[in-house]
Design a protein around this motif. Structure first.
Motif, PDB file in Angstrom:
ATOM      1  N   PRO A   1       0.824  -1.214   0.000  1.00 55.18           N
ATOM      2  CA  PRO A   1       0.000   0.000   0.000  1.00 55.18           C
ATOM      3  C   PRO A   1       0.855   1.260   0.000  1.00 55.18           C
ATOM      4  N   VAL A   2       0.287   2.316  -0.530  1.00 55.22           N
ATOM      5  CA  VAL A   2       0.913   3.636  -0.497  1.00 55.22           C
ATOM      6  C   VAL A   2       0.269   4.413   0.647  1.00 55.22           C
ATOM      7  N   GLU A   3       1.076   5.119   1.414  1.00 58.35           N
ATOM      8  CA  GLU A   3       0.545   5.910   2.517  1.00 58.35           C
ATOM      9  C   GLU A   3       0.416   7.369   2.086  1.00 58.35           C
ATOM     10  N   LEU A   4      -0.791   7.907   2.184  1.00 52.36           N
ATOM     11  CA  LEU A   4      -1.034   9.315   1.915  1.00 52.36           C
ATOM     12  C   LEU A   4      -1.215  10.006   3.261  1.00 52.36           C
ATOM     13  N   VAL A   5      -0.349  10.961   3.564  1.00 50.35           N
ATOM     14  CA  VAL A   5      -0.365  11.641   4.858  1.00 50.35           C
ATOM     15  C   VAL A   5      -0.867  13.060   4.678  1.00 50.35           C
ATOM     16  N   THR A   6      -1.877  13.449   5.438  1.00 48.87           N
ATOM     17  CA  THR A   6      -2.424  14.803   5.336  1.00 48.87           C
ATOM     18  C   THR A   6      -1.731  15.745   6.322  1.00 48.87           C
ATOM     19  N   LYS A   7      -1.959  17.040   6.142  1.00 52.70           N
ATOM     20  CA  LYS A   7      -1.356  18.044   7.021  1.00 52.70           C
ATOM     21  C   LYS A   7      -1.854  17.913   8.454  1.00 52.70           C
ATOM     22  N   GLU A   8      -3.032  17.299   8.613  1.00 54.90           N
ATOM     23  CA  GLU A   8      -3.590  17.098   9.958  1.00 54.90           C
ATOM     24  C   GLU A   8      -3.035  15.843  10.621  1.00 54.90           C
ATOM     25  N   GLY A   9      -2.220  15.078   9.865  1.00 58.22           N
ATOM     26  CA  GLY A   9      -1.613  13.871  10.429  1.00 58.22           C
ATOM     27  C   GLY A   9      -2.373  12.591  10.145  1.00 58.22           C
ATOM     28  N   ALA A  10      -3.508  12.680   9.446  1.00 57.76           N
ATOM     29  CA  ALA A  10      -4.252  11.468   9.093  1.00 57.76           C
ATOM     30  C   ALA A  10      -3.477  10.687   8.029  1.00 57.76           C
ATOM     31  N   VAL A  11      -3.540   9.355   8.101  1.00 55.30           N
ATOM     32  CA  VAL A  11      -2.828   8.498   7.146  1.00 55.30           C
ATOM     33  C   VAL A  11      -3.839   7.621   6.417  1.00 55.30           C
ATOM     34  N   PHE A  12      -3.824   7.694   5.095  1.00 58.21           N
ATOM     35  CA  PHE A  12      -4.674   6.838   4.264  1.00 58.21           C
ATOM     36  C   PHE A  12      -3.769   5.819   3.582  1.00 58.21           C
ATOM     37  N   LYS A  13      -3.982   4.546   3.892  1.00 64.36           N
ATOM     38  CA  LYS A  13      -3.215   3.495   3.223  1.00 64.36           C
ATOM     39  C   LYS A  13      -4.048   2.972   2.059  1.00 64.36           C
ATOM     40  N   CYS A  14      -3.513   2.988   0.867  1.00 69.46           N
ATOM     41  CA  CYS A  14      -4.311   2.616  -0.290  1.00 69.46           C
ATOM     42  C   CYS A  14      -3.449   2.008  -1.388  1.00 69.46           C
ATOM     43  N   PHE A  15      -4.098   1.231  -2.241  1.00 66.72           N
ATOM     44  CA  PHE A  15      -3.433   0.601  -3.373  1.00 66.72           C
ATOM     45  C   PHE A  15      -3.683   1.418  -4.637  1.00 66.72           C
ATOM     46  N   VAL A  16      -2.852   1.170  -5.646  1.00 69.97           N
ATOM     47  CA  VAL A  16      -3.025   1.871  -6.910  1.00 69.97           C
ATOM     48  C   VAL A  16      -4.355   1.487  -7.539  1.00 69.97           C
ATOM     49  N   GLU A  17      -4.665   0.198  -7.516  1.00 67.98           N
ATOM     50  CA  GLU A  17      -5.934  -0.298  -8.052  1.00 67.98           C
ATOM     51  C   GLU A  17      -6.497  -1.332  -7.086  1.00 67.98           C
ATOM     52  N   PRO A  18      -7.414  -0.953  -6.206  1.00 69.20           N
ATOM     53  CA  PRO A  18      -7.923  -1.897  -5.213  1.00 69.20           C
ATOM     54  C   PRO A  18      -8.862  -2.936  -5.814  1.00 69.20           C
ATOM     55  N   GLU A  19      -8.799  -4.131  -5.261  1.00 65.25           N
ATOM     56  CA  GLU A  19      -9.737  -5.193  -5.629  1.00 65.25           C
ATOM     57  C   GLU A  19     -10.279  -5.753  -4.327  1.00 65.25           C
ATOM     58  N   ASP A  20     -11.504  -5.389  -4.014  1.00 69.56           N
ATOM     59  CA  ASP A  20     -12.046  -5.711  -2.694  1.00 69.56           C
ATOM     60  C   ASP A  20     -12.160  -7.195  -2.405  1.00 69.56           C
ATOM     61  N   ASP A  21     -12.185  -8.028  -3.466  1.00 73.25           N
ATOM     62  CA  ASP A  21     -12.325  -9.458  -3.232  1.00 73.25           C
ATOM     63  C   ASP A  21     -10.978 -10.142  -3.054  1.00 73.25           C
ATOM     64  N   SER A  22      -9.891  -9.372  -3.051  1.00 72.09           N
ATOM     65  CA  SER A  22      -8.564  -9.951  -2.909  1.00 72.09           C
ATOM     66  C   SER A  22      -8.078  -9.841  -1.475  1.00 72.09           C
ATOM     67  N   THR A  23      -7.529 -10.941  -0.940  1.00 70.32           N
ATOM     68  CA  THR A  23      -7.012 -10.932   0.426  1.00 70.32           C
ATOM     69  C   THR A  23      -5.860  -9.945   0.568  1.00 70.32           C
ATOM     70  N   ASP A  24      -5.141  -9.685  -0.537  1.00 70.27           N
ATOM     71  CA  ASP A  24      -4.015  -8.767  -0.475  1.00 70.27           C
ATOM     72  C   ASP A  24      -4.444  -7.365  -0.088  1.00 70.27           C
ATOM     73  N   LYS A  25      -5.729  -7.049  -0.250  1.00 69.86           N
ATOM     74  CA  LYS A  25      -6.199  -5.702   0.005  1.00 69.86           C
ATOM     75  C   LYS A  25      -6.676  -5.524   1.441  1.00 69.86           C
ATOM     76  N   ILE A  26      -6.601  -6.559   2.231  1.00 67.93           N
ATOM     77  CA  ILE A  26      -6.969  -6.451   3.640  1.00 67.93           C
ATOM     78  C   ILE A  26      -5.819  -5.788   4.388  1.00 67.93           C
ATOM     79  N   VAL A  27      -6.146  -4.880   5.293  1.00 65.74           N
ATOM     80  CA  VAL A  27      -5.130  -4.168   6.061  1.00 65.74           C
ATOM     81  C   VAL A  27      -4.295  -5.160   6.870  1.00 65.74           C
ATOM     82  N   HIS A  28      -2.983  -5.043   6.764  1.00 67.16           N
ATOM     83  CA  HIS A  28      -2.071  -5.894   7.525  1.00 67.16           C
ATOM     84  C   HIS A  28      -1.183  -5.046   8.433  1.00 67.16           C
ATOM     85  N   HIS A  29      -0.808  -5.609   9.565  1.00 67.08           N
ATOM     86  CA  HIS A  29       0.151  -4.981  10.469  1.00 67.08           C
ATOM     87  C   HIS A  29       1.173  -6.039  10.910  1.00 67.08           C
TER      88      HIS A  29
END
Length: 338
Positions: free
Chosen positions: A256-284
């Motif tokens: 995932p790519v992390e998009l960080v806003t000036k307020e400090g919020a972080v959006f983790k996202c893929f270039v092309e998401p596929e909701d039915d793919s396990t790879d798109k589930i958030v991992h830590h």
């Protein structure tokens, strides 16, 4: 370092149970001891029924409640697998029982479930989630007339959509290379992307060499993109050589790519998401040696874990859960779900 897929529990009120408000207590009861609940699947054979089995296959598990907060449950969940062997020209089958860890955060109004992604044990975390959901729902519905779902947390949006929405507030983008894929594996994946939009591999060898050297030196490496003038917006860029190479890298590694806003919020996202793919589930990530210590009472080197060691292990679990905290969003009336 183990990767944990992020899931959450959602309770669904079906028939107005009189003790709906106690649903978190009911879940606690299911994991109060190792034998409080049995996870299994399939219809048992007549022989299995005679031996008291309710399922064709049983998934053994054991539980550990954190001393610092007993409502946080760590579970070791095993899959019994038949492995064919040949010894002295004779075919035989042995049993293997690889396991993974599941962490359930049952603190007040929290619904988080973290499932280790360990293919040696199960093909994907969603397989474990399904097994758990089926048995937990069956038990809760029989005893209390409501059901539960174990659902995945997906990354919120694709990169360019999130970037477009947050453009005026975006401070930076962070791209990372895979910790698990080798240089050659990434380059092979890059080759398969030639027909994709924004494809460019001209800088790829240099980018990967930097990432490789960072890994060797035990540094966490990310490529950070931000505007020269901090007061300007981070405009959406699909054309520059630098950005196209980073996008190609993100696609190839499925990171995932992390998009960080000036307020400090972080959006983790893929270039092309596929909701039915396990790879798109958030991992830590979490060092699973901490979890092994909780059950074995021993450190990595085999020496006894002292009370301060156990406290550090529990603190690592709590830190993970606090970073992925999922608050309640239960469905209190069936008609509300329509």
């Amino acid at each position: 370092m183990a990767r944990f897929a992020t899931y959450y529990i959602r309770y669904n009120e079906e028939l107005a149970p009189y003790d709906w408000e106690d649903r978190q207590e009911h879940l606690s009861a299911l994991f109060s001891q190792d034998n409080s609940i049995t996870f299994g699947e399939g219809v048992p054979s007549d022989e299995q029924k005679k031996n008291g089995f309710h399922y064709a296959k049983i998934f053994n598990h054991r539980v550990y409640h954190l001393k610092c907060n007993p409502r946080i449950i760590v579970m070791q969940f095993a899959n019994s697998i038949d492995i064919p062997l040949e010894s002295k020209f004779e075919q035989s089958v042995v049993k293997d029982e690889p396991s993974l860890f599941v962490i359930i955060d049952n603190r007040k109004d929290i619904r988080t479930v973290a499932i280790q992604n360990r293919r040696k044990a199960f093909s994907a975390p969603k397989r474990v989630a399904k097994i758990m959901e089926d048995i937990i729902t069956r038990t809760l519905f029989n005893d209390h007339c409501y059901s539960a779902e174990i659902l995945p947390e997906y990354y919120p949006a694709d990169l360019f959509k999130a970037w477009q929405e947050q453009q005026k507030h975006a401070q930076s983008l962070r791209f990372s290379s895979s910790e698990e894929m080798t240089y050659d594996e990434i380059m092979q994946s890059v080759e398969k992307l030639k027909d994709k939009d924004f494809y460019d591999n001209s800088l790829m060898p240099s980018l990967l060499q930097l990432a490789l050297e960072a890994k060797k030196a035990k540094y966490k490496h990310k490529f950070t993109v931000m505007p020269e003038d901090k007061k300007t917006a981070l405009n959406v860029d699909k054309t520059t050589t630098f950005m196209k190479n980073l996008v190609t890298l993100a696609r190839a590694t499925k990171e995932p790519v992390e998009l960080v806003t000036k307020e400090g919020a972080v959006f983790k996202c893929f270039v092309e998401p596929e909701d039915d793919s396990t790879d798109k589930i958030v991992h830590h990530n979490l060092d699973d040696s901490w979890l092994e210590m909780l059950f074995k009472g021993k450190k990595k080197d085999g020496s006894k874990a002292e009370s301060e060691d156990m406290a550090k292990a529990e603190a690592a679990v709590v830190e993970l859960l606090n970073s992925i905290k999922h608050m309640s969003e239960d469905i209190e009336k069936k008609e509300d779900a329509a």
